[in-house]
Design a protein around this motif. Sequence first.
Motif, PDB file in Angstrom:
ATOM      1  N   ALA A  90       8.251   6.116  11.297  1.00 36.22           N
ATOM      2  CA  ALA A  90       9.453   5.338  11.568  1.00 36.22           C
ATOM      3  C   ALA A  90       9.651   4.222  10.550  1.00 36.22           C
ATOM      4  CB  ALA A  90       9.390   4.756  12.980  1.00 36.22           C
ATOM      5  N   ASP A  91       8.562   3.773   9.924  1.00 34.79           N
ATOM      6  CA  ASP A  91       8.654   2.695   8.940  1.00 34.79           C
ATOM      7  C   ASP A  91       8.929   3.202   7.530  1.00 34.79           C
ATOM      8  OD1 ASP A  91       8.164   0.825  10.890  1.00 34.79           O
ATOM      9  OD2 ASP A  91       5.995   0.823  10.572  1.00 34.79           O
ATOM     10  N   VAL A  92       9.023   4.531   7.357  1.00 38.65           N
ATOM     11  CA  VAL A  92       9.221   5.123   6.032  1.00 38.65           C
ATOM     12  C   VAL A  92      10.718   5.319   5.776  1.00 38.65           C
ATOM     13  CG1 VAL A  92       8.691   7.119   4.574  1.00 38.65           C
ATOM     14  CG2 VAL A  92       7.002   6.300   6.233  1.00 38.65           C
ATOM     15  N   PRO A  93      11.221   4.937   4.604  1.00 37.15           N
ATOM     16  CA  PRO A  93      12.644   5.121   4.291  1.00 37.15           C
ATOM     17  C   PRO A  93      13.077   6.579   4.411  1.00 37.15           C
ATOM     18  CG  PRO A  93      11.602   3.697   2.666  1.00 37.15           C
ATOM     19  CD  PRO A  93      10.499   4.242   3.523  1.00 37.15           C
ATOM     20  N   HIS A  94      14.349   6.791   4.759  1.00 39.88           N
ATOM     21  CA  HIS A  94      14.859   8.142   4.985  1.00 39.88           C
ATOM     22  C   HIS A  94      14.813   9.000   3.724  1.00 39.88           C
ATOM     23  CE1 HIS A  94      16.037   7.362   9.094  1.00 39.88           C
ATOM     24  NE2 HIS A  94      16.709   6.283   8.737  1.00 39.88           N
ATOM     25  N   CYS A 151      -9.778   2.360   4.725  1.00 42.31           N
ATOM     26  CA  CYS A 151      -8.436   1.841   4.975  1.00 42.31           C
ATOM     27  C   CYS A 151      -7.440   2.989   5.065  1.00 42.31           C
ATOM     28  CB  CYS A 151      -7.994   0.881   3.866  1.00 42.31           C
ATOM     29  SG  CYS A 151      -8.850  -0.708   3.879  1.00 42.31           S
ATOM     30  N   ILE A 152      -6.464   2.847   5.952  1.00 40.11           N
ATOM     31  CA  ILE A 152      -5.362   3.787   6.079  1.00 40.11           C
ATOM     32  C   ILE A 152      -4.094   3.071   5.610  1.00 40.11           C
ATOM     33  CG2 ILE A 152      -4.134   5.378   7.588  1.00 40.11           C
ATOM     34  CD1 ILE A 152      -7.136   5.890   7.416  1.00 40.11           C
ATOM     35  N   TRP A 153      -3.397   3.683   4.653  1.00 42.63           N
ATOM     36  CA  TRP A 153      -2.215   3.053   4.052  1.00 42.63           C
ATOM     37  C   TRP A 153      -0.970   3.855   4.406  1.00 42.63           C
ATOM     38  CZ3 TRP A 153      -3.656  -1.389   1.567  1.00 42.63           C
ATOM     39  CH2 TRP A 153      -5.002  -1.489   1.168  1.00 42.63           C
ATOM     40  N   ASN A 154       0.027   3.171   4.942  1.00 44.16           N
ATOM     41  CA  ASN A 154       1.352   3.747   5.133  1.00 44.16           C
ATOM     42  C   ASN A 154       2.128   3.382   3.862  1.00 44.16           C
ATOM     43  OD1 ASN A 154       3.858   4.633   6.000  1.00 44.16           O
ATOM     44  ND2 ASN A 154       3.601   3.838   8.085  1.00 44.16           N
ATOM     45  N   VAL A 155       2.017   4.233   2.865  1.00 36.98           N
ATOM     46  CA  VAL A 155       2.333   3.869   1.476  1.00 36.98           C
ATOM     47  C   VAL A 155       3.762   3.385   1.289  1.00 36.98           C
ATOM     48  CG1 VAL A 155       2.492   4.767  -0.881  1.00 36.98           C
ATOM     49  CG2 VAL A 155       0.561   5.403   0.575  1.00 36.98           C
TER      50      VAL A 155
END
Length: 422
Positions: A90-94, A151-155
């Motif tokens: 949900a935080d990733v751009p479309h 670490c887990i990254w939501n790039v």
Amino acid sequence: MDLLCAAYSNAEEEEEEEPKRKKSYHHTPPPKPYIPSSSSCTVSNLHTQTLIPGSYVSKRQRASMSSISTTSLPLSSSPSFTLSGSISEADVPHNILALFGSEAKGRKNLNSISERLSASLSGHTRAVNAIHWSSTHPHLLASAGMDNMVCIWNVWSRDKKKACALNFHNAAVKDVKWSQQGHFLLSCGYDCTSRLVDVEKGMETQVFKEDQMVGVIKFHPNNSNLFLSGGSKGHIKLWDIRTDKVVHNYNRNLGSILDVEFTTNGKQFISSSDVSGSNISENSIIVWDVSRQVPLSNQVYVEAYTCPCVRTHPFDPVFVAQSNGNYVAIFSSTPPYRLNKYKRYENHGVSGFHIKCNFSLDGKKLASGSSDGSIYIYDYQSSKVIKKIKAFGQACMDIAFHPVIPNVFASCSWDGGISVFE
């Protein structure tokens, strides 16, 4: 922590319902059980809270109290899991999400390599040894550090790119791999363990203990319940997650195992071991039969160098090995597993670091880290350098191409930095 609170809040609601059902049998209702506040919603509070005399005690609560002396606290205690962002798409751009759905189209268009920095990820306090993209959730990148942390990254997150930190290891973490199933992450390190974590729940689900420091892990390409581990005593083990047991042992009096890699069909695997303490180099690279536990060839590479990384080509029957001779050697992955003496990828430096390399999705490029902090991109066929990208001030340790988006790759450094290029 929110996940733990939510889980236990359901149990508390059930406990409140029991006294209500018994209300008609008592002239005076029993006192309401004590419910901890959200600020004190921890595992230890749930076990050690004082019960009010005469209050109803549910079966679940009685079982919990009786197990205090015999069962340790759940492995997902808060000090081992720190949630600082979100792992959700949900935080990733479309526009990025749209690229995740164009996998088939993207793999046909890999003609150029850009050096535009997409993201710089900081959070490790010491060197980062390995990185790995999730194939099922391609917005997530995992990293393993010498600071005992994964670490887990939501790039591409609009908010915080560092989604969470896992501190289940109590020594340096050497390798990390996503499972092909869900949010499960496998890591290994100097604490002589490999650990499987459910990232979505923030819970460590299994610990695989060994009598050696574990330096490398690799899931089977066709069965995510199986994985290889290699360690400091030269032992290679095939584990079955379903039984927590070793299925096969591959022992040949080897030096420390530096890397393992399955062939594309999953019937063989290649191991690389440290031969610096030996006068013979024939065991540097060995091709094994997975099911029979026997080496098919141990005279693949006879030069007196160790090879810290081995990678198979995604389509061609070849594999490459990063050599401490400051080049990448190429071999056939079918018998007799010969070294190609007329082709090598050189110009980068290894200089004793555990430098890794990787093929692009279409197999047309080979990328390697370097001890000078640069990324070297080679043409697979000609072995010539296409591009050199200065990425870090210290050694570039690992390169990982994105599993879906063409020309996107991540890299990590001995100085603790992680960069994503597109």
